[in-house]
Structure formats: C-alpha cells, structure tokens
Design an enzyme around this catalytic site. Structure first.
Site, PDB file in Angstrom:
ATOM      1  N   HIS A 173       0.992  -1.083  -0.037  1.00  0.00           N
ATOM      2  CA  HIS A 173       0.088  -0.052   0.233  1.00  0.00           C
ATOM      3  C   HIS A 173       0.768   1.261   0.065  1.00  0.00           C
ATOM      4  O   HIS A 173       1.469   1.564   1.195  1.00  0.00           O
ATOM      5  CB  HIS A 173      -1.040  -0.200   1.187  1.00  0.00           C
ATOM      6  CG  HIS A 173      -1.753  -1.255   1.215  1.00  0.00           C
ATOM      7  ND1 HIS A 173      -2.396  -1.685   2.260  1.00  0.00           N
ATOM      8  CD2 HIS A 173      -2.497  -1.764  -0.013  1.00  0.00           C
ATOM      9  CE1 HIS A 173      -3.398  -2.599   1.839  1.00  0.00           C
ATOM     10  NE2 HIS A 173      -3.581  -2.535   0.566  1.00  0.00           N
ATOM     11  N   GLU A 215       1.351   4.256   2.842  1.00  0.00           N
ATOM     12  CA  GLU A 215       1.929   3.754   4.222  1.00  0.00           C
ATOM     13  C   GLU A 215       3.415   3.831   4.224  1.00  0.00           C
ATOM     14  O   GLU A 215       4.016   2.727   4.610  1.00  0.00           O
ATOM     15  CB  GLU A 215       1.371   2.339   4.391  1.00  0.00           C
ATOM     16  CG  GLU A 215      -0.260   2.394   4.349  1.00  0.00           C
ATOM     17  CD  GLU A 215      -0.779   0.928   4.533  1.00  0.00           C
ATOM     18  OE1 GLU A 215      -0.152  -0.084   4.934  1.00  0.00           O
ATOM     19  OE2 GLU A 215      -1.968   0.680   4.479  1.00  0.00           O
ATOM     20  N   HIS A 249       2.812  -2.958   6.914  1.00  0.00           N
ATOM     21  CA  HIS A 249       2.094  -1.791   6.682  1.00  0.00           C
ATOM     22  C   HIS A 249       1.923  -0.826   7.762  1.00  0.00           C
ATOM     23  O   HIS A 249       2.616  -0.846   8.819  1.00  0.00           O
ATOM     24  CB  HIS A 249       0.565  -2.568   6.723  1.00  0.00           C
ATOM     25  CG  HIS A 249       0.345  -3.273   5.625  1.00  0.00           C
ATOM     26  ND1 HIS A 249      -0.607  -3.136   4.531  1.00  0.00           N
ATOM     27  CD2 HIS A 249       0.905  -4.633   5.449  1.00  0.00           C
ATOM     28  CE1 HIS A 249      -0.654  -4.067   3.706  1.00  0.00           C
ATOM     29  NE2 HIS A 249       0.251  -5.123   4.164  1.00  0.00           N
ATOM     30  N   GLU A 273       1.764  -4.041  11.571  1.00  0.00           N
ATOM     31  CA  GLU A 273       1.108  -2.787  11.452  1.00  0.00           C
ATOM     32  C   GLU A 273       1.967  -1.705  12.563  1.00  0.00           C
ATOM     33  O   GLU A 273       2.407  -2.216  13.546  1.00  0.00           O
ATOM     34  CB  GLU A 273      -0.346  -2.768  11.811  1.00  0.00           C
ATOM     35  CG  GLU A 273      -0.850  -3.727  10.777  1.00  0.00           C
ATOM     36  CD  GLU A 273      -1.586  -2.671   9.649  1.00  0.00           C
ATOM     37  OE1 GLU A 273      -1.384  -1.599   9.551  1.00  0.00           O
ATOM     38  OE2 GLU A 273      -2.606  -3.357   8.881  1.00  0.00           O
TER      39      GLU A 273
END
Length: 498
Positions: A233, A236, A331, A404
């Site tokens: 992504h 990010e 991420h 994350e």
C-alpha cells in the site's frame, strides 16, 4: 482518450468545478490561486500550489478567502475510492501570512487526526520534517461538504523566499529507496545480495535483498527462511521506515545480527508497489488495483510485482534446503496507535498457540508494540491478502503475519498520553527494526535452533548498532550525511505560534 485526459488536467489546474471530484485525475502544477475575478499582476501572497513531483498528491485548490483554501486530494490512479495521502508544496508566500487549509475529500471517516495526529511540514531553509502543533489542527464533520469529514489546519508562513511542503506523513519515496539500496551495494558485504526480482508496469525496479552468511561457511546445516515485504500500500510510508530499520540492523556487526545471519536467510522486498509509491497513491497500483487483494491469482501483466513475489515464495517453500518459517508483510495503520500484528485462525489449538509466540516475544522486546491490539482473524474480505493466502498455502510450520505500525504514535507503558513519532524516532533507524530482529533470536532460542551462547548479549544497545551501521557507509539512514544532519540541527523550528 489523450485529449479528454488533457481537458481534465486543465480542469484540475484551474481549480474549476467542471466534472466535480471525478475530474481529479492529475495533480496541480504550479497553480497560482488568486481571488475570483482578479486580473492584475500576481503579487506576493497569491499562493502557488504544486504536487507534480514524486509521491506528490493534490488534485484541486478552491479559493475561499484571502485566509482560507479548500484542498482536494487526488484519488488513486484508476480508482476513485481511495483519497487519504496528500503531499504538496506552497510558494510565493508573504511573510507572516496566515492561512487555513481544509483537506475536504478524505475517503475515510475514522482517522488518527481525532487523536492528536497532525500533518508534517518542512521548507527549503529547514529541510527536516516537523509535525504541526496539534492545537492548530481540527478534524470534524463539515456541513459545507455534504457532512464529510474535513481536516483543517492553520499555518503562518514566516519566510517569503522559502518553498513549504506539507504531507500526510513523512514521505519515503521510490528514489529514496534506490539511493539507500545503492549505498548498501557499495559496501560490498559478502552476506548481502541485491537483485532485480522484476519490473513494475511502468518499468520500475522490484528489488529483492538476501541477507545471510555465505552458505559455504556451513553447507550441511539447513537454514531457516524469513520473508519480509513492505509498501504494498504505497501511502503507508511508515512501512518503509520499519523495513529500513530491519535491514540496517541485519547488515550491522552487532553480535545478534551476526548470529542471525549464521542461522537464518532473510529475503526482503522493501517496496512491493513502486509505481503506486512514485505516483503518490494511497492504496493502489498504477492500474487502480489494491495489490493486497490479488495474492490468489496475480496477473503477470496487471500485477507483475505481486506475481514475481508470489512465484518466489512458492519456489522457496518447495526448496528442501531451507525451512520457510515466517512471512511478514509490513503496513501502517491510519486509525490505531502502537505497533501490532494480524495473524490467521486455525482449527488446531496447538498451531494457534504457536502462532502467538512471536508477537508475544515482540511485545516483550518493543515498548511501542502492543499484543493486546494484535488479533487473529479469517475475515472474508482479507482472503486475497498475503497473510491469508500464504497462511493457507504454506505448511503448518510456517507463520504469516501483517505487521502494522501507527502513522502517528504509541502509548508508552504507564503513560496516559501518546508519544508521537518523529522522522528520527519512527520505527526507522533502530527502534522497531532491532526489536524485530531481536525477537527472531529469542524465537529460535526458544525452539532450541540457536544455542543460548553467553557471548550473545541480552540487550541491544541502539547507539552501538547505530555507530556500527555508519561504518563504511557515512549515510546511516539514506537521507543525509552527518554534516548535513548537524546543519539541520542548527535550523530553528519551522513551527511558530499561529
């Protein structure tokens, strides 16, 4: 088709209402915003907006008043659903000019802006990114914009000759990664190999790093294999700081890193979506695909980078000389604080318990990682993610996670207020990177794969690793030399009182 796109681009550049938000197919290009009907000579204070640069994003600017402007995020290319990342410059400012910028078309309602997050800013004379003061940032439902959520921030320009740059979070561009990887290659480390795994649709490099001690040192021993990917992504950007931190530690001379290289092969793809990063998208590739939903059947022409990485992992999983034990996809999270993990759900209770070991160990090692925020799920909408697909493909000795990290901050133990990340304290240089590496050592000690030798320290000193990482490189974080960093420290803050 080309003529239609040119017409749309002109609509964007003039900030016109033609076509509404659907017309936002390009970035503003040196757009001077003047009061409606103004025909005189442009003057200082008629702001010039630009986002036609790498990772830039700003699709439209509407003049509200001399002091207020509505800013529209350009949606991801070929996909109007995603509007989160912004990155633009402002010039031709007047000294002491005060403005309010309203980001009016976010595609998400939940945001860390509710919890104190603020945009980042730098200028030509002060090139170090800084967060805007929280007291100058407001996040609210706006009746003037169909009750969509709007983020407004107040700012006072203080130097007429400066160009100011504002962004959603600290940018980490494709070019920055290439400079960093080039600097690693120049060190000629015998335990680091860089190769081009493939090319993106726009012919950008898909880099693969292999970090391990040369095989001939211990040819009879089967090594464990860890695969790590980041930036599927593109908006990010914290994922790249984490990934660089992991790489920097693993190539250092710290005893923990040396021990890991002797026992483990690390395969790292630091930027899975280079086109999306370059274009300033938030979630999608050039062709509008969320690549993290296409692991099941990636197309070699529509998703070439994903196709190449999937082929690599499948091939590695079938190699009897290595044991593929970990796949971690890195991420950043836009609504939660701390670092945390997502894992998979299995029927066998023993496998469930074994999967929880690594995040539990990481929580023990990293003050900014939360096991309580870590969750294990089998959501249908996540079936096409790398974690879910590979969790079903690989055998029951393999563990697949999404790692994350918050775009904004973490909660320190015993604290009631968040600790915001800066560009230096982001899980960048050593912080989360060294703790992820330390956790691999703890995990393999726990499983008796690595002997608990007394010469391996129980604590990783970040300054020790930092000094080792600089040896022979002169450019620890891929941005500036030590002299430049020293010069930056002399610059006073760009953030004055509004």
């Amino acid at each position: 088709m080309e003529r239609k796109m040119e017409e749309n681009m002109r609509d964007v550049d003039t900030g016109s209402e033609a076509g509404g938000e659907d017309a936002l197919v390009g970035n503003v290009n040196k757009l001077m915003v003047t009061p409606p009907g103004y025909t005189g000579v442009p003057r200082k204070g008629h702001l010039v907006f630009d986002a036609c640069f790498e990772s830039g994003n700003l699709g439209r600017v509407d003049y509200i008043s001399e002091f207020e402007f509505d800013l529209f995020i350009r949606p991801d290319t070929c996909n109007p659903r995603f509007r989160v990342w912004f990155n633009f410059t402002v010039e031709n400012v007047r000294e002491t000019q005060r403005v309010i910028f309203n980001i009016v078309n976010f595609s998400k309602t939940k945001s860390l802006y509710r919890d104190g997050m603020s945009p980042v800013v730098k200028s030509t004379s002060r090139p170090k990114w800084q967060r805007l003061p929280t007291k100058n940032v407001y996040y609210y439902r706006c009746p003037d914009h169909r009750r969509n959520y709007v983020m407004s921030f107040a700012f006072c320009f203080d130097r007429e000759d400066d160009v100011y740059q504002f962004a959603y979070c600290y940018p980490y561009t494709y070019t920055r990664l290439q400079h960093y990887l080039d600097s690693l290659e120049r060190r000629n480390l015998d335990y680091l190999q860089r190769e081009q795994l493939g090319l993106s649709v726009q012919q950008r490099r898909l880099d693969l790093l292999t970090i391990t001690s040369p095989a001939q040192q211990n040819p009879e021993k089967v090594k464990k294999l860890v695969v790590l990917t980041a930036r599927v992504h593109p908006g990010e950007s914290p994922a790249s700081f984490i990934c660089q931190g992991v790489i920097d530690f693993l190539v250092s001379q710290h005893p923990v890193a040396q021990t890991l290289r002797d026992h483990v092969i690390f395969k790292i793809v630091p930027m899975l979506n280079p086109d999306g990063v370059y274009l300033g998208n938030y979630r999608c590739s050039l062709m509008g695909f969320d690549l993290n939903r296409h692991w099941q059947e990636p197309s070699p022409w529509a998703h070439p980078t994903l196709h190449a990485v999937k082929q690599l992992i499948v091939q590695l999983s079938q190699d009897p000389k290595v044991g593929l034990e970990f796949y971690i996809d890195v991420h950043a999270h836009s609504t939660m604080m701390n670092g945390f993990m997502y894992g998979n759900v299995f029927e066998e209770e023993e496998r469930v318990q074994r999967q929880a070991v690594f995040p539990r160990l990481l929580c023990h090692n990293a003050p900014d990682f939360s096991f309580s925020n870590t969750s294990f799920n089998r959501d249908v909408v996540k079936a096409g993610t790398g974690r879910r697909f590979l969790g079903g493909l690989l055998d029951d000795t393999s563990y697949c996670y999404t790692l994350e990290v918050s775009f904004y901050s973490y909660m320190a133990a015993g604290s009631t207020s968040p600790v915001p990340y800066t560009e230096d304290t982001f899980p960048s240089d050593m912080k989360l990177g060294r703790n992820v590496a330390r956790t691999f050592l703890d995990y393999y000690r726990h499983n008796n794969f690595i002997d608990d030798k007394p010469q391996i320290p129980n604590h990783i000193n970040s300054m020790e690793v930092l000094s080792q990482g600089r040896q022979g490189n002169g450019n620890w974080n891929g941005r500036t030399s030590g002299g430049e960093r020293g010069a930056e420290r002399k610059n006073h803050s760009i953030i004055g009182e509004y």
